[in-house]
Design an enzyme around this catalytic site. Structure first.
Site, PDB file in Angstrom:
ATOM      1  N   GLY A 112       0.830  -1.201   0.000  1.00 60.63           N
ATOM      2  CA  GLY A 112       0.000   0.000   0.000  1.00 60.63           C
ATOM      3  C   GLY A 112       0.859   1.244   0.000  1.00 60.63           C
ATOM      4  CG  ASP A 113      -0.517   4.485   2.281  1.00 63.70           C
ATOM      5  OD1 ASP A 113      -0.588   3.413   2.919  1.00 63.70           O
ATOM      6  OD2 ASP A 113      -1.206   5.477   2.557  1.00 63.70           O
ATOM      7  CD  GLU A 114       1.427   0.080   6.454  1.00 61.86           C
ATOM      8  OE1 GLU A 114       0.679   0.362   7.407  1.00 61.86           O
ATOM      9  OE2 GLU A 114       1.853  -1.073   6.238  1.00 61.86           O
TER      10      GLU A 114
END
Length: 280
Positions: free
Chosen positions: A75-77
């Site tokens: 994801g956006d991690e």
């Protein structure tokens, strides 16, 4: 974005911990999560979101030393390994550089995009002596940063774990409360200043907690938002309030307006408008 994945990062971190133990060195983990990245994906599409992540990865790498590692967890991690750090201040300096570089606008397919990031920092050996514990504690510190307003960084401390544990317990209590019918909707009159007549009602959520008594949303809303339970709770409030308003109308009462509060997470749902129309 062409970065190591979770498994490769974990292996690299485990090896770095072994070296740090032998050399009596410190290392730092920085756990980074973009704030509200989902809005970019939902409004501009996944291709724009993917390109944004690629540009972000390049910016992150440009802030780091040759021996540092940045990986994408999904994801956006993102997660960053800083070996051979002399002190906490070195990790905080890198954290500040990352926050500042993320704030500069991204240009993707003609769109100028502004995003921010939340970072949590853990240090070996003070904050953990295994890969899993260091990652977990940096993740906890990152969530603490989000609770404090995002767009910043924080070093882990054990009080965060205590608070995190309380949040998990609160999340479990909320889910039980929904199943057991512990939530109620109260109605606050909206009164006209011109003639003192009631012109509307605002629906207000209250929790009849079995041990803590009647609770207003300030005691549980943050946990409900972070866990996503707010969507289920919000839908229940809307259904309950609209049914109540229908009862008032059937009884001959005239209420011109019914106000219901919505969470950002509800508004971001793809079926948000359809849900309201269906309930009405």
């Amino acid at each position: 974005p062409g970065l190591p994945n979770r498994a490769l990062f974990h292996d690299r971190l485990t090896n770095t911990i072994s070296n740090a133990r032998r050399e009596d060195d410190k290392l730092a983990i920085l756990f980074l999560d973009l704030d509200r990245f989902k809005v970019v994906n939902d409004t501009l599409g996944h291709s724009v979101g993917d390109e944004l992540l690629k540009q972000l990865a390049n910016r992150l790498k440009a802030c780091l030393r040759e021996g540092d590692t940045v990986a994408r967890l999904g994801g956006d991690e993102f997660i960053i390994l800083l070996p051979n750090v002399e002190s906490e201040s070195v990790a905080e300096l890198v954290g500040r550089k990352l926050i500042d570089t993320i704030k500069d606008p991204f240009v993707v397919e003609g769109n100028e995009l502004f995003v921010t990031g939340s970072i949590g920092i853990s240090i070996y050996p003070e904050d953990g002596n295994t890969a899993d514990l260091l990652i977990k504690n940096s993740d906890t510190a990152m969530y603490f940063t989000k609770e404090q307003g995002k767009n910043n960084f924080n070093r882990y401390n054990k009080n965060m774990s205590i608070k995190h544990s309380r949040m998990l317990n609160m999340e479990s209590d909320i889910r039980k409360g929904i199943k057991k019918g512990q939530f109620d909707v109260y109605y606050q009159p909206q009164v006209s200043s011109a003639n003192d007549e009631i012109v509307g009602m605002e629906a207000l959520l209250r929790w009849n907690h079995p041990k803590k008594g009647l609770l207003s949303p300030k005691f549980f809303m943050t946990v409900a938002e972070e866990s996503g339970i707010i969507v289920e709770l919000g839908n229940w409030v809307l259904e309950t309030a609209v049914a109540e308003a229908k009862g008032w109308l059937d009884a001959g009462l005239t209420i011109d307006k019914l106000a219901v509060n919505f969470s950002n997470k509800q508004i971001e749902q793809d079926n948000f408008v359809d849900k309201i129309v269906s309930i009405l």
